[in-house]
Design a protein around this motif. Structure first.
Motif, PDB file in Angstrom:
ATOM      1  N   THR A 113       0.998  -1.052   0.060  1.00 33.48           N
ATOM      2  CA  THR A 113      -0.039   0.008  -0.010  1.00 33.48           C
ATOM      3  C   THR A 113       0.767   1.291   0.044  1.00 33.48           C
ATOM      4  O   THR A 113       0.535   2.317  -0.771  1.00 33.48           O
ATOM      5  CB  THR A 113      -0.895   0.054   1.217  1.00 33.48           C
ATOM      6  N   MET A 114       1.914   1.280   0.719  1.00 31.05           N
ATOM      7  CA  MET A 114       2.848   2.464   0.737  1.00 31.05           C
ATOM      8  C   MET A 114       3.332   2.505  -0.547  1.00 31.05           C
ATOM      9  O   MET A 114       3.562   3.703  -0.891  1.00 31.05           O
ATOM     10  CB  MET A 114       4.005   2.100   1.854  1.00 31.05           C
ATOM     11  N   MET A 115       3.892   1.431  -1.163  1.00 30.86           N
ATOM     12  CA  MET A 115       4.440   1.896  -2.659  1.00 30.86           C
ATOM     13  C   MET A 115       3.394   2.161  -3.639  1.00 30.86           C
ATOM     14  O   MET A 115       3.775   2.820  -4.454  1.00 30.86           O
ATOM     15  CB  MET A 115       4.977   0.145  -2.974  1.00 30.86           C
ATOM     16  N   ASP A 116       2.416   1.637  -3.429  1.00 28.59           N
ATOM     17  CA  ASP A 116       1.166   2.157  -4.401  1.00 28.59           C
ATOM     18  C   ASP A 116       1.155   3.613  -4.223  1.00 28.59           C
ATOM     19  O   ASP A 116       0.766   4.323  -5.234  1.00 28.59           O
ATOM     20  CB  ASP A 116      -0.078   1.345  -4.066  1.00 28.59           C
ATOM     21  N   GLN A 117       1.099   4.119  -3.016  1.00 27.66           N
ATOM     22  CA  GLN A 117       0.621   5.306  -2.633  1.00 27.66           C
ATOM     23  C   GLN A 117       1.889   6.255  -3.236  1.00 27.66           C
ATOM     24  O   GLN A 117       1.736   7.432  -3.786  1.00 27.66           O
ATOM     25  CB  GLN A 117       0.407   5.721  -1.307  1.00 27.66           C
ATOM     26  N   LYS A 118       2.968   5.940  -2.912  1.00 25.33           N
ATOM     27  CA  LYS A 118       4.144   6.600  -3.266  1.00 25.33           C
ATOM     28  C   LYS A 118       4.303   6.874  -4.959  1.00 25.33           C
ATOM     29  O   LYS A 118       4.364   7.833  -5.642  1.00 25.33           O
ATOM     30  CB  LYS A 118       5.646   6.018  -2.930  1.00 25.33           C
ATOM     31  N   VAL A 119       4.024   5.438  -5.767  1.00 20.26           N
ATOM     32  CA  VAL A 119       3.923   5.678  -7.105  1.00 20.26           C
ATOM     33  C   VAL A 119       3.004   6.644  -7.632  1.00 20.26           C
ATOM     34  O   VAL A 119       3.103   7.331  -8.417  1.00 20.26           O
ATOM     35  CB  VAL A 119       3.800   4.119  -7.418  1.00 20.26           C
ATOM     36  N   ALA A 120       1.656   6.642  -7.015  1.00 18.56           N
ATOM     37  CA  ALA A 120       0.475   7.332  -7.351  1.00 18.56           C
ATOM     38  C   ALA A 120       1.005   8.740  -7.291  1.00 18.56           C
ATOM     39  O   ALA A 120       0.584   9.649  -8.176  1.00 18.56           O
ATOM     40  CB  ALA A 120      -0.660   6.789  -6.670  1.00 18.56           C
ATOM     41  N   SER A 121       1.504   9.163  -6.095  1.00 24.53           N
ATOM     42  CA  SER A 121       1.887  10.497  -5.988  1.00 24.53           C
ATOM     43  C   SER A 121       2.810  11.179  -6.926  1.00 24.53           C
ATOM     44  O   SER A 121       2.823  12.048  -7.313  1.00 24.53           O
ATOM     45  CB  SER A 121       2.460  10.755  -4.487  1.00 24.53           C
ATOM     46  N   ILE A 122       3.680  10.311  -7.348  1.00 21.32           N
ATOM     47  CA  ILE A 122       4.952  10.653  -8.148  1.00 21.32           C
ATOM     48  C   ILE A 122       4.246  10.802  -9.550  1.00 21.32           C
ATOM     49  O   ILE A 122       4.498  11.809 -10.266  1.00 21.32           O
ATOM     50  CB  ILE A 122       6.125   9.507  -8.343  1.00 21.32           C
ATOM     51  N   MET A 123       3.451   9.810  -9.884  1.00 18.46           N
ATOM     52  CA  MET A 123       2.872  10.022 -11.164  1.00 18.46           C
ATOM     53  C   MET A 123       1.756  11.458 -11.442  1.00 18.46           C
ATOM     54  O   MET A 123       1.731  11.912 -12.455  1.00 18.46           O
ATOM     55  CB  MET A 123       1.545   8.735 -11.391  1.00 18.46           C
ATOM     56  N   LYS A 124       1.233  11.427 -10.074  1.00 15.29           N
ATOM     57  CA  LYS A 124       0.211  12.897  -9.966  1.00 15.29           C
ATOM     58  C   LYS A 124       1.133  14.150  -9.828  1.00 15.29           C
ATOM     59  O   LYS A 124       0.546  15.226 -10.024  1.00 15.29           O
ATOM     60  CB  LYS A 124      -0.588  12.901  -9.065  1.00 15.29           C
ATOM     61  N   GLY A 125       2.469  13.850  -9.841  1.00 16.62           N
ATOM     62  CA  GLY A 125       3.518  15.166  -9.493  1.00 16.62           C
ATOM     63  C   GLY A 125       3.136  15.785  -8.408  1.00 16.62           C
ATOM     64  O   GLY A 125       3.448  17.025  -7.851  1.00 16.62           O
ATOM     65  N   GLU A 126       2.796  15.047  -7.348  1.00 19.00           N
ATOM     66  CA  GLU A 126       2.321  15.318  -5.851  1.00 19.00           C
ATOM     67  C   GLU A 126       3.742  14.766  -4.892  1.00 19.00           C
ATOM     68  O   GLU A 126       4.481  14.262  -5.274  1.00 19.00           O
ATOM     69  CB  GLU A 126       1.030  14.921  -5.440  1.00 19.00           C
ATOM     70  N   ASP A 127       3.626  15.549  -3.808  1.00 16.09           N
ATOM     71  CA  ASP A 127       4.658  15.148  -2.591  1.00 16.09           C
ATOM     72  C   ASP A 127       4.385  13.472  -2.610  1.00 16.09           C
ATOM     73  O   ASP A 127       3.290  13.140  -2.043  1.00 16.09           O
ATOM     74  CB  ASP A 127       4.202  15.618  -1.345  1.00 16.09           C
ATOM     75  N   THR A 161       0.380   8.703   5.081  1.00 16.62           N
ATOM     76  CA  THR A 161       0.857   8.765   6.497  1.00 16.62           C
ATOM     77  C   THR A 161       0.300   7.566   6.913  1.00 16.62           C
ATOM     78  O   THR A 161      -0.865   7.157   7.040  1.00 16.62           O
ATOM     79  CB  THR A 161       0.130   9.781   7.444  1.00 16.62           C
ATOM     80  N   PHE A 162       1.433   6.674   7.486  1.00 20.47           N
ATOM     81  CA  PHE A 162       1.114   5.166   8.074  1.00 20.47           C
ATOM     82  C   PHE A 162       1.587   4.909   9.309  1.00 20.47           C
ATOM     83  O   PHE A 162       2.617   5.329   9.673  1.00 20.47           O
ATOM     84  CB  PHE A 162       1.899   4.329   7.152  1.00 20.47           C
ATOM     85  N   GLY A 163       0.451   4.474  10.104  1.00 24.54           N
ATOM     86  CA  GLY A 163       1.014   4.285  11.483  1.00 24.54           C
ATOM     87  C   GLY A 163       0.867   5.104  12.383  1.00 24.54           C
ATOM     88  O   GLY A 163       0.708   6.522  12.171  1.00 24.54           O
ATOM     89  N   ALA A 164       0.423   4.780  13.746  1.00 24.10           N
ATOM     90  CA  ALA A 164       0.133   5.546  14.892  1.00 24.10           C
ATOM     91  C   ALA A 164       1.272   6.514  15.185  1.00 24.10           C
ATOM     92  O   ALA A 164       1.129   7.747  15.565  1.00 24.10           O
ATOM     93  CB  ALA A 164      -0.089   4.805  16.145  1.00 24.10           C
ATOM     94  N   GLU A 165       2.496   6.233  15.317  1.00 23.64           N
ATOM     95  CA  GLU A 165       3.707   7.092  15.247  1.00 23.64           C
ATOM     96  C   GLU A 165       3.758   8.314  14.614  1.00 23.64           C
ATOM     97  O   GLU A 165       3.800   9.449  14.894  1.00 23.64           O
ATOM     98  CB  GLU A 165       4.994   6.301  15.394  1.00 23.64           C
ATOM     99  N   ALA A 166       3.842   7.899  13.303  1.00 26.70           N
ATOM    100  CA  ALA A 166       3.848   9.115  12.231  1.00 26.70           C
ATOM    101  C   ALA A 166       2.470   9.823  12.194  1.00 26.70           C
ATOM    102  O   ALA A 166       2.830  11.367  12.070  1.00 26.70           O
ATOM    103  CB  ALA A 166       3.983   8.532  10.715  1.00 26.70           C
ATOM    104  N   ALA A 167       1.228   9.372  12.496  1.00 27.36           N
ATOM    105  CA  ALA A 167       0.280  10.194  12.542  1.00 27.36           C
ATOM    106  C   ALA A 167      -0.011  10.945  13.740  1.00 27.36           C
ATOM    107  O   ALA A 167      -0.331  12.305  13.750  1.00 27.36           O
ATOM    108  CB  ALA A 167      -1.103   9.189  12.735  1.00 27.36           C
TER     109      ALA A 167
END
Length: 256
Positions: free
Chosen positions: A60-74, A185-191
């Motif tokens: 899921t993290m990898m999917d999110q990162k790739v999707a953000s890159i493709m959209k030109g987002e952070d 944002t993944f996990g309680a610590e990061a959130a």
């Protein structure tokens, strides 16, 4: 008549075409055996390994990162692993109250809610799924997100594995660490750091309920700017946390 020699016509030799087919089938059969064998070895080995090691990333993290890159987002992924004892018990209780109240009791599957969800789906009602915390962990850590019968079958398999090998405490530890609680944002610590400026170990019941409230749709709903639905959901979760008996409800989770 005794002693009489009987003549048997020799069996015809297989034609090259038939022999070739037999050879191909034999090769495919051996290949399938190898694939199944190595699948079980790798899958069981991976689950056993991650009983002790932090999860480095999820698909899921990898999917999110790739999707953000493709959209030109952070595309930065916010993720910090914390052990079970370094996360507030209120956070553990909040996700159980919000997502899977029978978590300490079932063996990976909540058949009652699965049946209800199935009946509602047949009637065309739009309802949330009946996936348990264990199923969500199996999917997020070991599988991909797109729905299919193959993925669902594998989800059942990995759910059984983690229930047997990990135990409830480890499953809950992993879930609280890898669950998506906001965009990238993944996990309680990061959130906790991003939304409240504190460590996950210091989360209060109210703060934990806010994080748990967005779990059904963390990219749509916001912890810091909750809409009407999330605002109503937070007090419901805190009431349910009290109704379950507080953190004592998850005190004696199976750890093996």
């Amino acid at each position: 008549m005794a002693g009489k020699n009987t003549y048997r016509k020799p069996s015809p030799k297989p034609t090259p075409k038939i022999a070739k087919k037999a050879s191909v089938f034999s090769y495919i059969k051996k290949l399938l055996y190898k694939v199944v064998f190595y699948f079980f070895i790798i899958s069981i080995g991976s689950v056993a390994l991650f009983k002790f090691l932090p999860i480095p990333f999820t698909w899921t993290m990898m999917d999110q990162k790739v999707a953000s890159i493709m959209k030109g987002e952070d595309s930065e992924i916010h993720y910090s692993w914390r052990s079970y004892n370094n996360v507030s018990r209120e956070m553990h209780l909040a996700v159980v109250a919000a997502e899977d109240q029978l978590f300490p009791e079932h063996f990976g599957f909540d058949f009652k809610h699965m049946q209800i969800a199935y009946k509602n789906n047949l009637k065309g009602k739009k309802v949330r799924g009946a996936s348990t915390i264990s199923q969500q962990v199996a999917k997020n850590v070991f599988l991909w997100q797109e729905r299919s019968y193959i993925r669902k079958a594998l989800e059942v398999y990995f759910t059984f594995l983690i229930e047997i090998i990990w135990g409830k405490q480890r499953i809950l530890e992993v879930y609280v660490n890898v669950a998506e609680m906001g965009k990238n944002t993944f996990g309680a610590e990061a959130a906790a750091q991003q939304y409240f400026g504190i460590s996950a170990k210091n989360l209060t019941r109210e703060q934990a309920a806010k994080l748990a409230a967005v779990l059904p749709s963390p990219r749509k709903w916001s912890v810091t700017k909750p809409g009407p639905y999330v605002s109503r959901r937070v007090p419901k979760i805190t009431r349910q946390m009290r109704a379950l008996g507080g953190t004592a409800y998850i005190k004696d989770l199976r750890s093996f």
